[in-house]
Design a protein around this motif. Structure first.
Motif, PDB file in Angstrom:
ATOM      1  N   ARG B  10      10.155 -57.639 -20.074  1.00  0.00           N
ATOM      2  CA  ARG B  10      10.980 -59.038 -18.922  1.00  0.00           C
ATOM      3  C   ARG B  10       9.884 -60.247 -18.957  1.00  0.00           C
ATOM      4  O   ARG B  10       9.509 -60.999 -17.713  1.00  0.00           O
ATOM      5  N   THR B  12       8.756 -64.114 -18.519  1.00  0.00           N
ATOM      6  CA  THR B  12       8.787 -65.320 -18.444  1.00  0.00           C
ATOM      7  C   THR B  12       7.587 -66.275 -18.649  1.00  0.00           C
ATOM      8  O   THR B  12       6.583 -65.512 -17.750  1.00  0.00           O
ATOM      9  N   VAL B  21       9.212 -69.360 -23.185  1.00  0.00           N
ATOM     10  CA  VAL B  21       9.285 -67.890 -23.003  1.00  0.00           C
ATOM     11  C   VAL B  21      10.270 -67.807 -21.329  1.00  0.00           C
ATOM     12  O   VAL B  21       9.996 -67.517 -20.685  1.00  0.00           O
ATOM     13  N   LEU B  24      11.725 -62.173 -21.929  1.00  0.00           N
ATOM     14  CA  LEU B  24      11.307 -61.688 -23.307  1.00  0.00           C
ATOM     15  C   LEU B  24      10.404 -60.531 -23.090  1.00  0.00           C
ATOM     16  O   LEU B  24       9.972 -59.793 -22.183  1.00  0.00           O
ATOM     17  N   SER B  25      11.803 -59.322 -23.876  1.00  0.00           N
ATOM     18  CA  SER B  25      10.584 -58.130 -24.268  1.00  0.00           C
ATOM     19  C   SER B  25      10.529 -57.512 -24.919  1.00  0.00           C
ATOM     20  O   SER B  25      11.862 -57.612 -26.305  1.00  0.00           O
ATOM     21  N   MET B  47       3.720 -66.496 -26.823  1.00  0.00           N
ATOM     22  CA  MET B  47       3.720 -65.320 -26.491  1.00  0.00           C
ATOM     23  C   MET B  47       2.672 -64.930 -26.751  1.00  0.00           C
ATOM     24  O   MET B  47       1.734 -63.978 -26.304  1.00  0.00           O
ATOM     25  N   CYS B 205      11.481 -59.133 -35.064  1.00  0.00           N
ATOM     26  CA  CYS B 205      12.293 -59.923 -33.959  1.00  0.00           C
ATOM     27  C   CYS B 205      11.889 -61.264 -33.656  1.00  0.00           C
ATOM     28  O   CYS B 205      11.295 -61.953 -34.439  1.00  0.00           O
ATOM     29  N   ILE B 207      12.968 -64.829 -32.277  1.00  0.00           N
ATOM     30  CA  ILE B 207      13.070 -65.571 -31.266  1.00  0.00           C
ATOM     31  C   ILE B 207      13.501 -66.955 -30.972  1.00  0.00           C
ATOM     32  O   ILE B 207      13.059 -67.905 -32.577  1.00  0.00           O
ATOM     33  N   ARG B 211      14.246 -66.768 -26.066  1.00  0.00           N
ATOM     34  CA  ARG B 211      15.102 -65.841 -25.916  1.00  0.00           C
ATOM     35  C   ARG B 211      14.801 -64.875 -27.429  1.00  0.00           C
ATOM     36  O   ARG B 211      14.769 -65.237 -28.280  1.00  0.00           O
ATOM     37  N   LYS B 212      14.824 -63.838 -26.704  1.00  0.00           N
ATOM     38  CA  LYS B 212      15.305 -62.590 -28.425  1.00  0.00           C
ATOM     39  C   LYS B 212      16.444 -62.634 -28.850  1.00  0.00           C
ATOM     40  O   LYS B 212      16.847 -61.884 -27.493  1.00  0.00           O
ATOM     41  N   GLU B 215      15.987 -57.746 -32.865  1.00  0.00           N
ATOM     42  CA  GLU B 215      15.465 -57.149 -33.004  1.00  0.00           C
ATOM     43  C   GLU B 215      15.593 -55.784 -33.688  1.00  0.00           C
ATOM     44  O   GLU B 215      16.565 -55.071 -33.284  1.00  0.00           O
TER      45      GLU B 215
END
Lengths: 416, 320
Positions: B10, B12, B21, B24-25, B47, B205, B207, B211-212, B215
């Motif tokens: 998570r 940001t 970002v 995002l995980s 990221m 993944c 994005i 945001r994702k 994945e």
């Protein structure tokens, strides 16, 4: 530590490989040689061919011509007459003679004479002419008053003032002129070297920033390691430069008689008195150079990190160079009176002491305690300034885009 | 399964005016090639910079090798190829490589022999004593790629590794990346060129706007997001699939690429029925393939047409 060592070696090797390094290594001694030999060569060409226009009603003109006839002048005496001045002016412009003296009865009465030549800016020539005429005038005036010529001759014996500097309780062979030139040259060299190598550090930081290699470096090294390695590496180059200059200067001085003879100059070295640089003076010079270099190069590193291109850096470095300029501007005043409160203050304030202290040291005799105090203040300041600079560097080096404001920089120092 | 090499939880990151970002995980398991896909400005580089500790996340945590910590603490175990390439232009190629390896803590002699080995392998052996500035862009990129590997890292992070390379060098680099995976390394790379991702990635993944969106493994992603597809190609202009399947009973969407068309089947439709329909219409088929959709299609579907325009310019530099 091995990583810092890698940075040091890169800075050193890459710099030593550049052409600029070797140009300055060679230009230094050339400049130094010019400084020693040029005045000697010019002094050798000092012999003047002059005409004395005798407008006196006595034998004074003849006596003056005889008195001036020395190794410095060849004097031809001609009586004054119409058109003489015009033809002599022509002779001067055609380089048959160097100049001519107009001597009349007014010289004895009012002390006035005239010298006309194409070159009247040589202080030595003017002084010799003046002194020669002065002596004859004084002698003639006294004799006319009935004074015994022998008494006049003895009365006119010159006073020859030899100066010897007392340094730390010992009488040295160093003259006032030597002290002055030593202080002066140390000041100039320190100023140039600190600026030059400080800007070198700044450009190196900037190069890593503009080529973006810094992102890779930051994933390998800590900012402090990179900055320390950079400053030490550039510092090592500057020391190498000094060693080259020092050795070549030593050689030139020890061989100068031979070189001068070869060049056909005089053997008179009084024009450029080479001071005797003692070991203590050498150490003071090096300590303050290194101190000044560390202090200023860390500031220059921060400036480089804050800027994103060369134009920006050139603007941002102005406050730093001005700070260094203060002590350079104060140099003459310090040389005149090394113990004035102004000079003392400059040699204690850490931002000026790297130049001010060596200048004062060379110009006058200073107690070691004064130097120790100044070095202590300088060291503490270096630690503080490097700490602040490292924080600015750490944040700035990864920043791109617009130049940070002063407030932002302050925030970097606080936050980092 | 062993713990992930990289775990982003998570995270940001906000810049003045926008969020690069957004919570995002991602998890990168050991020994895979992991693709970080997204259009320009999606937040890929941001990221990666956070993983490398060049930027600090505003929120969230990043764990490397199962431990809290960032790029610095594991500098010797990570190789990093930044998006904006940079080498010392005035240094000799071999010297740069040795220096960069030393900065990672590799002993000088080892660094030298490894650098020579790699230069030889990537066809740059003759250039080792030349200045970096004398090399072409593509060669410089290969040199920088070598620099990320000299300390034999376990995790290799490549930001747009193929941008600016010609097909031959792209192939060389691709083979090298595959070889690294074979030797047990974990590779994370970002790209906006789906073809590269499709060829290389085990996991990916996608994005967009920080945001994702998707994945998983390539197969999972295709299964989950692609629906079922049929690829058809005709001999000449004997049929127009768009007109043929306009009623939407058998085919939901038609993507006509000119040379061939991708048909997304409607729910409950059978490929056999489509084939029958095509033959009944008199189409001379040169290709009929029941296939998973290309990553390109999935990407366009999930990211949206606006981003697809940007993604179609492979030369463009993504700025996060």
């Amino acid at each position: 530590m091995r990583k810092v060592w890698a940075v040091i070696r890169r800075e050193f090797i890459e710099r030593v490989r550049t052409r600029a390094m070797w140009i300055s290594a060679i230009l230094g001694p050339v400049f130094f040689a010019a400084l020693i030999f040029l005045p000697m060569l010019m002094a050798g060409a000092g012999h003047k061919n002059i005409v004395l226009v005798d407008g006196t009603s006595s034998d004074f003109g003849a006596r003056a011509a005889a008195a001036l006839q020395t190794k410095d002048f060849t004097v031809t005496r001609i009586p004054a007459g119409p058109r003489v001045v015009d033809s002599l002016t022509l002779a001067v412009s055609e380089h048959h003679i160097d100049g001519f003296l107009l001597v009349g009865d007014t010289l004895l009465e009012a002390g006035a004479a005239e010298y006309r030549a194409s070159n009247v800016s040589s202080f030595t020539t003017m002084e010799r002419l003046e002194r020669g005429l002065q002596q004859v005038a004084v002698r003639t005036r006294l004799e006319r008053q009935g004074v015994d010529p022998a008494v006049v001759g003895r009365a006119q014996l010159n006073v020859d003032l030899t100066t010897k500097k007392i340094s730390r309780g010992r009488t040295t062979e160093e003259s006032a002129g030597q002290s002055f030139s030593l202080g002066y040259f140390m000041g100039i060299i320190l100023y140039i070297a600190i600026t030059l190598y400080g800007v070198n550090v700044m450009n190196s930081v900037l190069e890593e920033k503009t080529t973006r290699i810094v992102e890779v470096l930051m994933s390998s090294l800590r900012p402090g390691q990179l900055m320390a390695g950079k400053i030490i590496g550039v510092g090592a180059v500057s020391l190498l430069q000094f060693v080259i200059w020092g050795v070549s200067a030593r050689l030139l001085i020890s061989q100068r008689a031979r070189v001068a003879a070869r060049l056909g100059g005089t053997q008179d070295f009084s024009l450029f008195e080479v001071p005797d640089v003692s070991l203590a003076t050498g150490i003071v010079f090096l300590v303050y150079f290194l101190g000044g270099f560390f202090l200023y190069s860390s500031m220059f590193a921060a400036v480089g990190a804050m800027s994103s291109n060369e134009q920006e850096a050139r603007q941002a470095q102005v406050p730093v160079t001005l700070l260094l300029l203060v002590s350079f501007m104060g140099m003459f005043s310090m040389l005149n009176d090394p113990n004035s409160s102004f000079a003392v203050a400059l040699s204690l304030v850490p931002f000026t002491s790297p130049i001010a202290m060596p200048v004062r040291w060379a110009a006058g005799s200073l107690p070691v305690s004064a130097v120790v105090l100044s070095v202590a203040i300088l060291s503490v300041t270096i630690v503080l300034v490097t700490w602040v600079a490292a924080r600015i560097y750490r944040v700035g080096i990864l920043m791109t885009g617009k130049r940070p404001s002063v407030r932002e920089v302050v925030r970097w120092v606080r936050a980092a | 399964m062993s713990q992930p090499v990289l775990a982003v939880d998570r995270v940001t990151k906000r810049f003045a005016g926008h969020t690069a970002v957004d919570s995002l995980s991602i998890e990168v398991p050991s020994g895979v090639i992991y693709g970080l896909l997204g259009p320009n400005g999606a937040g890929k580089t941001t990221m990666i910079r956070m993983v490398m500790n060049i930027l600090m996340p505003d929120e969230g945590t990043i764990r490397l090798f199962g431990t809290e910590g960032t790029g610095h603490d594991f500098s010797a175990r990570i190789g990093f190829l930044p998006e904006e390439r940079g080498l010392y232009p005035k240094m000799r190629v071999l010297d740069v490589l040795v220096f960069l390896a030393e900065a990672k803590g590799v002993e000088r002699r080892t660094a030298r022999s490894r650098a020579l080995e790699w230069l030889d392998r990537l066809g740059l052996a003759d250039w080792r004593l030349r200045k970096v500035a004398d090399l072409s862009k593509g060669m410089q990129q290969k040199v920088q790629f070598i620099a990320t590997l000299l300390h034999e890292p376990e995790l290799i992070v490549l930001d747009e590794p193929f941008s600016g390379l010609d097909p031959v060098n792209t192939q060389v680099l691709r083979d090298t990346v595959l070889d690294l995976r074979r030797r047990g390394k974990t590779i994370v790379f970002s790209t906006h060129i789906m073809e590269h991702a499709e060829q290389l990635c085990d996991q990916l993944c996608i994005i967009a706007r920080g945001r994702k969106l998707i994945e998983g493994s390539v197969a999972e992603v295709k299964q989950r997001h692609g629906g079922r597809h049929v690829t058809v190609a005709f001999d000449g202009a004997t049929g127009d699939p768009a007109r043929l399947f306009a009623d939407g009973r058998l085919v939901r969407v038609v993507n006509d690429f000119g040379q061939y068309a991708e048909l997304e089947m409607a729910a409950g439709a059978d490929p056999q029925e489509i084939l029958t329909a095509l033959l009944a219409a008199g189409a001379r088929l040169t290709r009929f393939e029941v296939a998973a959709p290309s990553l390109h299609k999935i990407f366009v579907d999930v990211v949206g047409p606006e981003a697809a325009v940007a993604a179609a310019q492979p030369g463009a530099v993504a700025r996060a």
